[in-house]
Design a protein around this motif. Structure first.
Motif, PDB file in Angstrom:
ATOM      1  N   ALA A 164      20.711  64.617  51.619  1.00 48.47           N
ATOM      2  CA  ALA A 164      20.500  66.059  51.467  1.00 48.47           C
ATOM      3  C   ALA A 164      20.582  66.470  49.997  1.00 48.47           C
ATOM      4  O   ALA A 164      19.756  67.258  49.511  1.00 48.47           O
ATOM      5  CB  ALA A 164      21.533  66.823  52.284  1.00 48.47           C
ATOM      6  N   LEU A 165      21.542  65.929  49.277  1.00 48.81           N
ATOM      7  CA  LEU A 165      21.678  66.253  47.858  1.00 48.81           C
ATOM      8  C   LEU A 165      20.516  65.687  47.051  1.00 48.81           C
ATOM      9  O   LEU A 165      20.007  66.329  46.127  1.00 48.81           O
ATOM     10  CB  LEU A 165      23.016  65.731  47.329  1.00 48.81           C
ATOM     11  CG  LEU A 165      24.264  66.414  47.896  1.00 48.81           C
ATOM     12  CD1 LEU A 165      25.528  65.706  47.437  1.00 48.81           C
ATOM     13  CD2 LEU A 165      24.302  67.887  47.490  1.00 48.81           C
ATOM     14  N   LEU A 166      20.090  64.479  47.409  1.00 50.60           N
ATOM     15  CA  LEU A 166      18.929  63.884  46.754  1.00 50.60           C
ATOM     16  C   LEU A 166      17.700  64.762  46.947  1.00 50.60           C
ATOM     17  O   LEU A 166      16.909  64.977  46.016  1.00 50.60           O
ATOM     18  CB  LEU A 166      18.675  62.487  47.328  1.00 50.60           C
ATOM     19  CG  LEU A 166      17.423  61.761  46.838  1.00 50.60           C
ATOM     20  CD1 LEU A 166      17.578  61.351  45.386  1.00 50.60           C
ATOM     21  CD2 LEU A 166      17.136  60.531  47.695  1.00 50.60           C
ATOM     22  N   ALA A 167      17.531  65.284  48.158  1.00 53.09           N
ATOM     23  CA  ALA A 167      16.371  66.118  48.472  1.00 53.09           C
ATOM     24  C   ALA A 167      16.386  67.430  47.706  1.00 53.09           C
ATOM     25  O   ALA A 167      15.341  68.051  47.518  1.00 53.09           O
ATOM     26  CB  ALA A 167      16.323  66.392  49.977  1.00 53.09           C
ATOM     27  N   ARG A 168      17.568  67.849  47.252  1.00 50.42           N
ATOM     28  CA  ARG A 168      17.654  69.071  46.449  1.00 50.42           C
ATOM     29  C   ARG A 168      17.426  68.798  44.964  1.00 50.42           C
ATOM     30  O   ARG A 168      17.557  69.684  44.136  1.00 50.42           O
ATOM     31  CB  ARG A 168      19.011  69.741  46.668  1.00 50.42           C
ATOM     32  CG  ARG A 168      19.214  70.250  48.091  1.00 50.42           C
ATOM     33  CD  ARG A 168      20.502  71.055  48.226  1.00 50.42           C
ATOM     34  NE  ARG A 168      20.657  71.528  49.590  1.00 50.42           N
ATOM     35  CZ  ARG A 168      21.551  71.054  50.461  1.00 50.42           C
ATOM     36  NH1 ARG A 168      22.388  70.092  50.081  1.00 50.42           N
ATOM     37  NH2 ARG A 168      21.626  71.536  51.668  1.00 50.42           N
ATOM     38  N   GLY A 169      17.123  67.528  44.632  1.00 50.57           N
ATOM     39  CA  GLY A 169      16.764  67.205  43.269  1.00 50.57           C
ATOM     40  C   GLY A 169      17.890  66.691  42.406  1.00 50.57           C
ATOM     41  O   GLY A 169      17.731  66.571  41.196  1.00 50.57           O
ATOM     42  N   LEU A 170      19.037  66.345  43.001  1.00 51.72           N
ATOM     43  CA  LEU A 170      20.162  65.857  42.223  1.00 51.72           C
ATOM     44  C   LEU A 170      20.004  64.380  41.870  1.00 51.72           C
ATOM     45  O   LEU A 170      19.462  63.608  42.666  1.00 51.72           O
ATOM     46  CB  LEU A 170      21.482  66.056  42.980  1.00 51.72           C
ATOM     47  CG  LEU A 170      22.164  67.432  42.835  1.00 51.72           C
ATOM     48  CD1 LEU A 170      21.314  68.529  43.461  1.00 51.72           C
ATOM     49  CD2 LEU A 170      23.548  67.409  43.470  1.00 51.72           C
ATOM     50  N   SER A 171      20.480  64.008  40.707  1.00 52.95           N
ATOM     51  CA  SER A 171      20.474  62.611  40.279  1.00 52.95           C
ATOM     52  C   SER A 171      21.661  61.876  40.891  1.00 52.95           C
ATOM     53  O   SER A 171      22.552  62.494  41.496  1.00 52.95           O
ATOM     54  CB  SER A 171      20.565  62.523  38.753  1.00 52.95           C
ATOM     55  OG  SER A 171      21.836  62.991  38.315  1.00 52.95           O
ATOM     56  N   ASN A 172      21.720  60.551  40.715  1.00 49.05           N
ATOM     57  CA  ASN A 172      22.862  59.781  41.212  1.00 49.05           C
ATOM     58  C   ASN A 172      24.178  60.299  40.639  1.00 49.05           C
ATOM     59  O   ASN A 172      25.172  60.440  41.362  1.00 49.05           O
ATOM     60  CB  ASN A 172      22.709  58.295  40.845  1.00 49.05           C
ATOM     61  CG  ASN A 172      21.725  57.575  41.745  1.00 49.05           C
ATOM     62  OD1 ASN A 172      21.146  58.168  42.655  1.00 49.05           O
ATOM     63  ND2 ASN A 172      21.518  56.298  41.486  1.00 49.05           N
ATOM     64  N   ASP A 173      24.194  60.575  39.345  1.00 54.05           N
ATOM     65  CA  ASP A 173      25.417  61.056  38.705  1.00 54.05           C
ATOM     66  C   ASP A 173      25.831  62.418  39.256  1.00 54.05           C
ATOM     67  O   ASP A 173      27.020  62.678  39.485  1.00 54.05           O
ATOM     68  CB  ASP A 173      25.222  61.147  37.189  1.00 54.05           C
ATOM     69  CG  ASP A 173      25.160  59.776  36.526  1.00 54.05           C
ATOM     70  OD1 ASP A 173      25.586  58.789  37.160  1.00 54.05           O
ATOM     71  OD2 ASP A 173      24.673  59.692  35.385  1.00 54.05           O
ATOM     72  N   GLN A 174      24.856  63.299  39.479  1.00 50.98           N
ATOM     73  CA  GLN A 174      25.165  64.621  40.016  1.00 50.98           C
ATOM     74  C   GLN A 174      25.642  64.541  41.459  1.00 50.98           C
ATOM     75  O   GLN A 174      26.558  65.271  41.866  1.00 50.98           O
ATOM     76  CB  GLN A 174      23.928  65.519  39.912  1.00 50.98           C
ATOM     77  CG  GLN A 174      23.564  65.881  38.482  1.00 50.98           C
ATOM     78  CD  GLN A 174      22.212  66.545  38.385  1.00 50.98           C
ATOM     79  OE1 GLN A 174      21.283  66.249  39.137  1.00 50.98           O
ATOM     80  NE2 GLN A 174      22.083  67.466  37.445  1.00 50.98           N
ATOM     81  N   ILE A 175      25.021  63.647  42.247  1.00 51.03           N
ATOM     82  CA  ILE A 175      25.463  63.438  43.622  1.00 51.03           C
ATOM     83  C   ILE A 175      26.895  62.922  43.636  1.00 51.03           C
ATOM     84  O   ILE A 175      27.741  63.388  44.413  1.00 51.03           O
ATOM     85  CB  ILE A 175      24.530  62.453  44.349  1.00 51.03           C
ATOM     86  CG1 ILE A 175      23.143  63.083  44.563  1.00 51.03           C
ATOM     87  CG2 ILE A 175      25.128  62.018  45.699  1.00 51.03           C
ATOM     88  CD1 ILE A 175      22.111  62.110  45.087  1.00 51.03           C
ATOM     89  N   ALA A 176      27.177  61.962  42.759  1.00 51.05           N
ATOM     90  CA  ALA A 176      28.518  61.392  42.679  1.00 51.05           C
ATOM     91  C   ALA A 176      29.549  62.456  42.335  1.00 51.05           C
ATOM     92  O   ALA A 176      30.640  62.513  42.931  1.00 51.05           O
ATOM     93  CB  ALA A 176      28.546  60.272  41.642  1.00 51.05           C
ATOM     94  N   GLN A 177      29.190  63.314  41.385  1.00 48.11           N
ATOM     95  CA  GLN A 177      30.117  64.377  40.992  1.00 48.11           C
ATOM     96  C   GLN A 177      30.352  65.357  42.137  1.00 48.11           C
ATOM     97  O   GLN A 177      31.486  65.766  42.390  1.00 48.11           O
ATOM     98  CB  GLN A 177      29.561  65.122  39.778  1.00 48.11           C
ATOM     99  CG  GLN A 177      30.500  66.168  39.191  1.00 48.11           C
ATOM    100  CD  GLN A 177      29.935  66.789  37.928  1.00 48.11           C
ATOM    101  OE1 GLN A 177      28.745  66.714  37.667  1.00 48.11           O
ATOM    102  NE2 GLN A 177      30.799  67.407  37.136  1.00 48.11           N
ATOM    103  N   ARG A 178      29.290  65.725  42.833  1.00 50.29           N
ATOM    104  CA  ARG A 178      29.407  66.681  43.940  1.00 50.29           C
ATOM    105  C   ARG A 178      30.243  66.111  45.087  1.00 50.29           C
ATOM    106  O   ARG A 178      31.033  66.831  45.698  1.00 50.29           O
ATOM    107  CB  ARG A 178      28.011  67.048  44.444  1.00 50.29           C
ATOM    108  CG  ARG A 178      27.977  68.094  45.554  1.00 50.29           C
ATOM    109  CD  ARG A 178      28.228  69.481  45.022  1.00 50.29           C
ATOM    110  NE  ARG A 178      27.163  69.903  44.116  1.00 50.29           N
ATOM    111  CZ  ARG A 178      26.045  70.536  44.528  1.00 50.29           C
ATOM    112  NH1 ARG A 178      25.875  70.793  45.813  1.00 50.29           N
ATOM    113  NH2 ARG A 178      25.136  70.894  43.656  1.00 50.29           N
TER     114      ARG A 178
END
Length: 220
Positions: A164-178
């Motif tokens: 879901a986070l990937l589909a919103r355009g987040l990178s691996n680093d941003q997904i990890a942080q979230r």
């Protein structure tokens, strides 16, 4: 060495792309084709890392060529990048659904073109967050396949959250942080989701996320 196949019915454009690629130490153009049917045959013969494929061509168009490459297990490591004159349109969306890793507009700047080739060769989707938003706003406003939601049942909660986070355009680093996890763990979740959903790459995960209703444009 990144091995590239060029598939475009305009010889001048193929020559221009080849001139850019041939001077790079880490990129090699292994073959050229003037239509999708010839491109498919050359993909099977040379097994390139990247197939740069025009959408509108005689004999077999780029969307059908992409679909056949994606359906062939022997070509599982071939990343298709669609070439288009018109930017984001319904043809590009159909190509992404058929299995393309992303798309490039033909008037792209040379340095951006070379960067994109290297990004696609790593297996990353050529879908910037701004492009993802345009994609979902125009073409994925409601689920397109009723069976897609059922396919997501095999994902763990963490894998679903990552997709879901990937589909919103987040990178691996941003997904990890979230998600308060490491980037490596985020990448592992994504790879496992791709394997379970039989998605060739991240671009297909994005499409599946919106088609299934896991994410909606309003929630992005």
């Amino acid at each position: 060495m990144i091995r590239v196949l060029l598939v475009d019915d305009q010889p001048l454009l193929r020559s221009g792309f080849r001139a850019l690629l041939d001077v790079e130490d880490d990129i090699e153009v292994v073959a050229e084709a003037a239509d999708g049917e010839e491109g498919l045959a050359l993909a099977r013969r040379h097994l390139p890392d990247i197939a740069l494929i025009d959408i509108q061509m005689p004999v077999m168009d780029g969307i059908e060529a992409t679909r056949r490459i994606a359906a062939d297990p022997a070509l599982a490591r071939v990343h298709v990048v669609i070439l288009t004159n018109y930017g984001l349109d319904e043809h590009v969306f159909h190509a992404l659904r058929a299995g393309a890793a992303g798309f490039l507009v033909k008037d792209i700047e040379p340095e951006d073109f070379l960067h994109a080739i290297r990004v696609a060769a790593r297996g990353d989707a050529l879908l910037a967050p701004s492009i993802t938003r345009k994609l979902i706003d125009r073409y994925v406003t409601e689920p397109l396949h009723t069976g897609t939601a059922t396919r997501l049942n095999g994902l763990t909660n963490r894998e679903r959250e990552t997709v879901a986070l990937l589909a919103r355009g987040l990178s691996n680093d941003q997904i990890a942080q979230r998600m308060v996890i490491s980037p490596l763990t985020a990448k592992t979740h994504i790879n496992r989701a791709m394997a379970k959903l039989h998605a060739r790459d991240r671009a297909q995960l994005v499409v599946l996320a919106y088609e299934s209703g896991l994410v909606s444009p309003r929630s992005g």
